[in-house]
Design an enzyme around this catalytic site. Structure first.
Site, PDB file in Angstrom:
ATOM      1  N   GLU A 189       0.849  -1.196   0.000  1.00  0.00           N
ATOM      2  CA  GLU A 189       0.000   0.000   0.000  1.00  0.00           C
ATOM      3  C   GLU A 189       0.880   1.239   0.000  1.00  0.00           C
ATOM      4  OE1 GLU A 189      -2.978  -0.117   3.106  1.00  0.00           O
ATOM      5  OE2 GLU A 189      -3.711  -2.055   2.451  1.00  0.00           O
TER       6      GLU A 189
ATOM      7  N   HIS B 163      -7.962   1.303   1.092  1.00  0.00           N
ATOM      8  CA  HIS B 163      -7.949   1.126   2.557  1.00  0.00           C
ATOM      9  C   HIS B 163      -8.817   2.178   3.266  1.00  0.00           C
ATOM     10  CE1 HIS B 163      -5.369  -0.689   6.007  1.00  0.00           C
ATOM     11  NE2 HIS B 163      -6.584  -0.380   6.437  1.00  0.00           N
TER      12      HIS B 163
HETATM   13  P1  NAD Z   1     -11.268  -8.837  16.278  1.00  0.00           P
HETATM   14  O1  NAD Z   1     -10.044  -9.098  17.071  1.00  0.00           O
HETATM   15  O2  NAD Z   1     -12.494  -8.351  16.968  1.00  0.00           O
HETATM   16  O3  NAD Z   1     -11.683 -10.143  15.455  1.00  0.00           O
HETATM   17  C1  NAD Z   1     -10.772 -10.946  14.789  1.00  0.00           C
HETATM   18  C2  NAD Z   1     -11.290 -12.373  14.834  1.00  0.00           C
HETATM   19  O4  NAD Z   1     -10.424 -13.190  14.061  1.00  0.00           O
HETATM   20  C3  NAD Z   1     -11.313 -12.974  16.244  1.00  0.00           C
HETATM   21  O5  NAD Z   1     -12.589 -13.495  16.538  1.00  0.00           O
HETATM   22  C4  NAD Z   1     -10.253 -14.063  16.196  1.00  0.00           C
HETATM   23  O6  NAD Z   1     -10.578 -15.183  17.010  1.00  0.00           O
HETATM   24  C5  NAD Z   1     -10.289 -14.426  14.724  1.00  0.00           C
HETATM   25  N1  NAD Z   1      -9.113 -15.141  14.266  1.00  0.00           N
HETATM   26  C6  NAD Z   1      -7.843 -15.094  14.741  1.00  0.00           C
HETATM   27  N2  NAD Z   1      -7.064 -15.950  14.053  1.00  0.00           N
HETATM   28  C7  NAD Z   1      -7.850 -16.539  13.133  1.00  0.00           C
HETATM   29  C8  NAD Z   1      -7.626 -17.527  12.130  1.00  0.00           C
HETATM   30  N3  NAD Z   1      -6.415 -18.070  11.956  1.00  0.00           N
HETATM   31  N4  NAD Z   1      -8.661 -17.890  11.365  1.00  0.00           N
HETATM   32  C9  NAD Z   1      -9.884 -17.355  11.542  1.00  0.00           C
HETATM   33  N5  NAD Z   1     -10.164 -16.442  12.479  1.00  0.00           N
HETATM   34  C10 NAD Z   1      -9.154 -16.031  13.264  1.00  0.00           C
HETATM   35  O7  NAD Z   1     -10.825  -7.825  15.148  1.00  0.00           O
HETATM   36  P2  NAD Z   1     -11.780  -6.848  14.300  1.00  0.00           P
HETATM   37  O8  NAD Z   1     -11.927  -5.556  15.023  1.00  0.00           O
HETATM   38  O9  NAD Z   1     -12.980  -7.580  13.858  1.00  0.00           O
HETATM   39  O10 NAD Z   1     -10.819  -6.548  13.067  1.00  0.00           O
HETATM   40  C11 NAD Z   1     -10.420  -7.570  12.157  1.00  0.00           C
HETATM   41  C12 NAD Z   1      -9.329  -7.049  11.256  1.00  0.00           C
HETATM   42  O11 NAD Z   1      -9.870  -6.067  10.373  1.00  0.00           O
HETATM   43  C13 NAD Z   1      -8.230  -6.260  11.990  1.00  0.00           C
HETATM   44  O12 NAD Z   1      -7.250  -7.092  12.532  1.00  0.00           O
HETATM   45  C14 NAD Z   1      -7.671  -5.387  10.927  1.00  0.00           C
HETATM   46  O13 NAD Z   1      -6.602  -6.052  10.293  1.00  0.00           O
HETATM   47  C15 NAD Z   1      -8.830  -5.229   9.950  1.00  0.00           C
HETATM   48  N6  NAD Z   1      -9.287  -3.840   9.873  1.00  0.00           N
HETATM   49  C16 NAD Z   1      -9.349  -3.259   8.639  1.00  0.00           C
HETATM   50  C17 NAD Z   1      -9.787  -1.949   8.508  1.00  0.00           C
HETATM   51  C18 NAD Z   1      -9.898  -1.300   7.156  1.00  0.00           C
HETATM   52  O14 NAD Z   1      -9.807  -0.087   7.069  1.00  0.00           O
HETATM   53  N7  NAD Z   1     -10.122  -2.039   6.091  1.00  0.00           N
HETATM   54  C19 NAD Z   1     -10.143  -1.207   9.644  1.00  0.00           C
HETATM   55  C20 NAD Z   1     -10.081  -1.824  10.892  1.00  0.00           C
HETATM   56  C21 NAD Z   1      -9.642  -3.144  10.989  1.00  0.00           C
END
Ligand code: NAD
Length: 304
Positions: free
Chosen positions: A259, A278
Site C-alpha cells: 500500500e 484502505h
Molecule cells: P477482532 O479481534 O475483533 O476479530 C478478529 C477475529 O479473528 C477474532 O474473533 C479471532 O478469534 C479471529 N481469528 C484469529 N485468528 C484466526 C484464524 N487463523 N482464522 C480465523 N479467524 C481467526 O478484530 P476486528 O476488530 O474484527 O478486526 C479484524 C481485522 O480487520 C483487523 O485485525 C484489521 O486487520 C482489519 N481492519 C481493517 C480496517 C480497514 O480499514 N479495512 C479497519 C479496521 C480493521
C-alpha cells in the site's frame, strides 16, 4: 494539564478534552525531532497510525502518563518503553467495526452487480448492459472468516439481507453465532460452500497468506472474495491467477500487500475486481467514535 494532539482528531474529541479543562497543543504528524521539542511538559499524547512515539520521545516526556491511539493498531508506539515508565496506552478497537463491515458489504454489492465496471464503461460512453449481468445477495451463502467485532457486524447485515451465514474462527462465539443465524464450520467447508467469502481476521503468522492458491481452488467458480482485513491475509499472486483463470468470479479489495497499490499492478487490469484504497474506517462516525473514546479514557486516567 496539557495534551499533545499529534494527529488529526475529531472536533467532538477535542471538545471532550477541553471540557475536562486540559490545555491542548495541536500539531499534525510532527517528526521525531519536533516531537522531542513538544513533549517536554505534556501529560498525554494522542496519535493515529502516525507519528511514531519512540523510546526517545517517551524518555523526553517526564510528565507523560498516557498515550492515546485513536484507532486500533499500536505498532507506532514503543509499548515496552511505555510500560517501563508505567505510562498507560489506550486505543479504540471497536470504533470502526460497523464502518468496515458496511464497506465489506458494499464491496459485495459492487462486485455482485458489477457497479464499478458499469460506471467505468458509462464514462467511456459504453452502454455495457449485456456485460453487466449480476447476481442477488438474498439467498446466497456468505462465509465469514474471523468472527470478531467486524465479522459479527458483517454477519448481522448479511442476515438482514436474507443470506445464509457460515462462520470460521478458532475461538467460536456460539451465542453471537446464534444471534446472526450463523453456523461454525471448518475453513475447508466454508470455502467450498460459500458464494461470498469475506475476511475479517487480524494479520498474524497463522493468517498470513491464509487464502492461498490451494484454498482459492476450493472456492466455487462463481464465488466472490472480499478482503477488508489486511492485504497479506491473501496471496496476491495466487489471487490474480484465480481471477484471470476463473477459479473464482470476482473480488472486492480494500487492503493490499503493498500500500498504496502500485498504479500498474495486475489487479488494476482486471474487470472482475473492485478496489478501494484502505477506506474501511474512513467514515465520519468511525473517526468521531475513535477520537471520543480515546479522549474519554485519557480524561479518566488523568483525572481519576
Ligand atoms: P477482532 O479481534 O475483533 O476479530 C478478529 C477475529 O479473528 C477474532 O474473533 C479471532 O478469534 C479471529 N481469528 C484469529 N485468528 C484466526 C484464524 N487463523 N482464522 C480465523 N479467524 C481467526 O478484530 P476486528 O476488530 O474484527 O478486526 C479484524 C481485522 O480487520 C483487523 O485485525 C484489521 O486487520 C482489519 N481492519 C481493517 C480496517 C480497514 O480499514 N479495512 C479497519 C479496521 C480493521
Amino acid at each position: 494539564m496539557k495534551v499533545l494532539v499529534a494527529a488529526p482528531l475529531h472536533e467532538k474529541a477535542i471538545e471532550v478534552l477541553k471540557n475536562a479543562g486540559f490545555e491542548i497543543v495541536y500539531e499534525e504528524y510532527p517528526d521525531e525531532n519536533r516531537l522531542l521539542e513538544l513533549v517536554g511538559d505534556v501529560d498525554a499524547i494522542i496519535v493515529r497510525s502516525k507519528p511514531k512515539v519512540t523510546r526517545k520521545v517517551i524518555e523526553a516526556a517526564p510528565k507523560l502518563k498516557v498515550i492515546g491511539r485513536a484507532g486500533v493498531g499500536l505498532d507506532n508506539i514503543d509499548l515496552e518503553a511505555a510500560k517501563e515508565r508505567g505510562i498507560k496506552v489506550v486505543n479504540s478497537p471497536g470504533a470502526s467495526s460497523r464502518s468496515v463491515a458496511e464497506l465489506a458489504v458494499g464491496l459485495m454489492f459492487a462486485v455482485a452487480r458489477k457497479i464499478a465496471f458499469a460506471d467505468r464503461k458509462m464514462r467511456e460512453g459504453v452502454w455495457a448492459k449485456k456485460q453487466c449481468m449480476g447476481i442477488e445477495l438474498e439467498g446466497k451463502t456468505v462465509g465469514v472468516i474471523g468472527f470478531g467485532r467486524i465479522g459479527y457486524e458483517v454477519a448481522k447485515i448479511a442476515k438482514a439481507l436474507g443470506m445464509n451465514v457460515l462462520l470460521y474462527d478458532p475461538y467460536p462465539n456460539e451465542e453471537r453465532a446464534k444471534e446472526v443465524g450463523g453456523k461454525f464450520v471448518s475453513l475447508e467447508e466454508l470455502l467450498k460452500e460459500s458464494d461470498i467469502v469475506t475476511l475479517h481476521v487480524p494479520l498474524l503468522d497463522a493468517t498470513r497468506h491464509l487464502i492461498n492458491e490451494e484454498r482459492l481452488k476450493l472456492m466455487k467458480p462463481t464465488a466472490i472474495l472480499i478482503n477488508a482485513a489486511r492485504g497479506a491475509v491473501v496471496d496476491t499472486e495466487a489471487l490474480v491467477k484465480a481471477l484471470k483463470e476463473g477459479w473464482i468470479a470476482g473480488a472486492g479489495l480494500d487492503v493490499f500487500e503493498e500500500e498504496p497499490l502500485p498504479a500498474d499492478h495486475p489487479l488494476t487490469k482486471l474487470d472482475n475486481v473492485v478496489l478501494t484504497p484502505h477506506i474501511g474506517a474512513s467514515t465520519e462516525e468511525a473517526q468521531m467514535r475513535a477520537g471520543v473514546q480515546v479522549a474519554e479514557q485519557i480524561v479518566e486516567i488523568l483525572k481519576g
